[in-house]
Every structure is written in structure tokens, then in C-alpha cells.
Scaffold this motif. Structure first.
Motif: not given
Length: 330
Positions: A227-253
């Protein structure tokens, strides 16, 4: 695809003893702004139409129709005519031949995309064909690296690994494979969904995303460096996130897609959020491929109870992606 010509979609019903043929018949009844050509056994399609009491007019290949109740047909005969709900391994070759022929038509430019119904992996393997999934089959035929994504109107979930036993997943997630998954997913969100600068949420492999190494080191040793390498290339990446909370509606937005590390980490959430509206996409092919997100439902075959919503959504999504690719092609 050129000018204002409707998208030309190849349609493969899948397992002939399951609900795929009758779903195709129901799809054929829908008003549409794309053309359909089925790669199937005509007798199987007609038997499904008769069971549903719906009209079906099969036209020669090269004469696809936009009219409800009509399908162009490339005949791919079954070895034996199936009984509803009773798959026969002798028809495995026909199922695979239909998939290969439809995909070949896309590769040759005769079709703009392929829509596929559900197949039965166990029956195909029982027929003597080594088969892990249509995603893998189409990737091998096209010579492309691909990513499986399921999507509905709530969330898009791409998979870093697909059809693997759980105990093999950790070893399959390497720096190269994860970077490839993220690149393919990012490119597809731009080309197929029209998102200029997508944001991807990337899940951890372990509970709580590894708890800083206390619950596993895959996040520290593999996922975070990628993720750090690809962020340096310009990609917008969030994580690594815990899977049990990543799908909360407030986060999915805040995400355009979620990249899960394995099949059952992400797909149960997606299917719970809208199973009937979900579709299965193969990202990275030179043509759009969209499939239903459900199985063959053998127990429903021939009874008129199968819901066609996923196949209808798959065809609509495939046509939309084909049109978008046309507008983005120089």
C-alpha cells in the motif's frame, strides 16, 4: 462498438439442468437497448420457455433482436437433454464449449461483452474437465491477469484471492499478487465505472488487521508495504482495515470499492446487503464479462420460482460498461 449501435452481448445460460436457461428466457422478455445472442442448446431453452409459459422466438446468429421474447442463437448442443434439477456430467463439455465460444466472439470483436449464468463446478469436474471457475477459465483463454469483483448498489468488493481452500490463502497473498490486484481494480474503476480517481479500501487478512503483528504478520510484512508503494505512485488506498468494521455504512461512503483478501471475507457482506441486485464482474479482460452472483438453484429449476433480477442486472451492467468503454476509446 461504433456509432449508436446497441451493445452486442453474448449470453451463456450455464448449467442446463439449473435455473440458468429459464433466467435467460425471462431476460429475453425484458425491454432492452442492447442485443442478445445466446450460446446454448435450443431444445433446453425451449423447454425452459414452455415450463414458464413464455414466448421464445430463436433467431439465426447474426440476427440479434432487441424485441422482447426474441433471442439470436448460436447452437451449442447438449450431449443429453437434461431433466430439470438433475445435472448430467455428460453435458460438462457443452457448458465449457459455450463459454469458450462466447468469449472467443468477444475477443474477435463480434460481441461487446458476455453475460453468464450459473454453473455447477462439481458437475463439470465430474465430467472430466478440470475447472475452478469461469473467472479463471476466461482469464486463461484471454491470456490476462484478472480480478473477481462482486457489486451491487451498496458496495463493490474485489478479491485478492478467489477459489482457494482457506488454509492456502495466506501463502497466496504476495507483494506481487496484491499489487496486481490493486492495479487491475483501480484501472477497472476508471475504465468501466467512469471514476476518475477511485479510492480503494484494503482489508487486512487477520482479525483486527493483525493487531500490530500480535495476530499475524501478513499486514506488516506484505500488505502495508504494498500500500505504501502504490500510494507513492498516486493511488488512493485506505488500510489495511479490520474487516469487521470496514463495511459500516459510514465508512463505505468514503470508498469506491473494497479489496478483500479472500472470498468469504467480503462476499457474505455484499450478498447480505443486496443479493438480488448483485452481479459478478471479471476485471482485466479485454471485454466486459458480468455474471449472476448466485448458483444453479437446482431445487427451483423448471418451477418458475427463480428470481431473474441478478441476470437482468448483469446484462444491464455489461451493456453499460460496453458503452462506457466505447466512449473512452480514442
Amino acid at each position: 462498438m461504433s456509432g449508436d449501435r446497441p451493445a452486442r452481448l453474448a449470453l451463456v445460460p450455464g448449467e442446463p439442468a439449473g435455473v440458468g436457461p429459464e433466467l435467460c428466457v425471462r431476460l429475453a422478455q425484458q425491454p432492452r437497448d442492447y442485443s442478445l445472442t445466446a450460446f446454448a442448446d435450443p431444445h433446453t431453452l425451449q423447454a425452459a420457455a414452455d415450463a414458464l409459459g413464455l414466448p421464445l422466438h430463436l433467431r439465426p446468429p447474426g440476427q440479434p433482436s432487441l424485441q422482447p421474447g426474441e433471442l439470436a442463437l448460436v447452437a451449442v448442443p447438449n450431449r443429453v437433454q437434461p431433466a430439470f434439477g438433475q445435472p448430467d456430467p455428460r453435458n460438462a463439455t457443452s457448458v465449457i464449449d459455450a463459454l469458450h465460444a462466447a468469449a472467443d466472439g468477444c475477443l474477435r470483436g463480434a460481441f461487446d461483452g458476455v453475460v453468464t449464468g450459473p454453473v455447477n463446478k462439481a458437475v463439470i469436474n465430474a465430467g472430466g474437465i478440470a475447472y475452478t471457475g469461469t473467472t479463471e477459465l476466461l482469464a486463461q483463454q484471454a491470456g490476462r491477469e484478472v480480478v473477481m469483483m462482486l457489486a451491487n448498489d451498496v458496495v463493490r468488493v474485489a478479491l485478492a484471492t478467489t477459489h482457494l481452500p482457506l488454509r492456502e490463502v495466506a501463502d497466496a497473498i504476495t507483494s506481487d499478487s496484491l499489487a496486481r490486484t490493486l492495479h487491475i481494480t483501480h484501472a477497472a474503476l476508471v475504465a468501466d465505472f467512469g471514476i476518475a480517481a477511485p479510492t480503494l479500501a484494503v482489508l487486512g487478512l487477520n482479525p483486527h488487521a493483525g493487531e500490530a503483528g500480535h495476530l499475524g504478520r501478513e499486514e506488516l510484512d506484505v500488505i502495508e508495504p504494498v500500500l505504501a508503494r502504490l500510494r507513492a505512485e498516486g493511488m488512493r488506498l485506505i488500510g489495511p482495515l479490520p474487516a469487521d468494521t470496514a463495511f459500516l455504512p459510514s465508512k463505505l461512503r468514503g470508498f469506491d470499492a473494497v479489496v478483500a483478501m479472500y472470498h468469504d471475507q467480503g462476499l457474505p457482506v455484499l450478498k447480505y446487503s443486496g443479493f438480488e441486485r448483485a452481479v459478478n464482474l471479471t476485471l482485466g479482460l479485454p471485454y466486459p464479462r458480468v455474471a449472476v452472483d448466485h448458483g444453479t438453484a437446482l431445487e427451483l429449476a423448471g418451477k418458475g420460482l427463480a428470481d431473474p433480477s441478478s441476470l437482468i442486472a448483469a446484462a444491464q451492467a455489461c451493456a453499460q460498461i460496453a458503452r462506457l468503454r466505447r466512449t473512452m476509446t480514442p
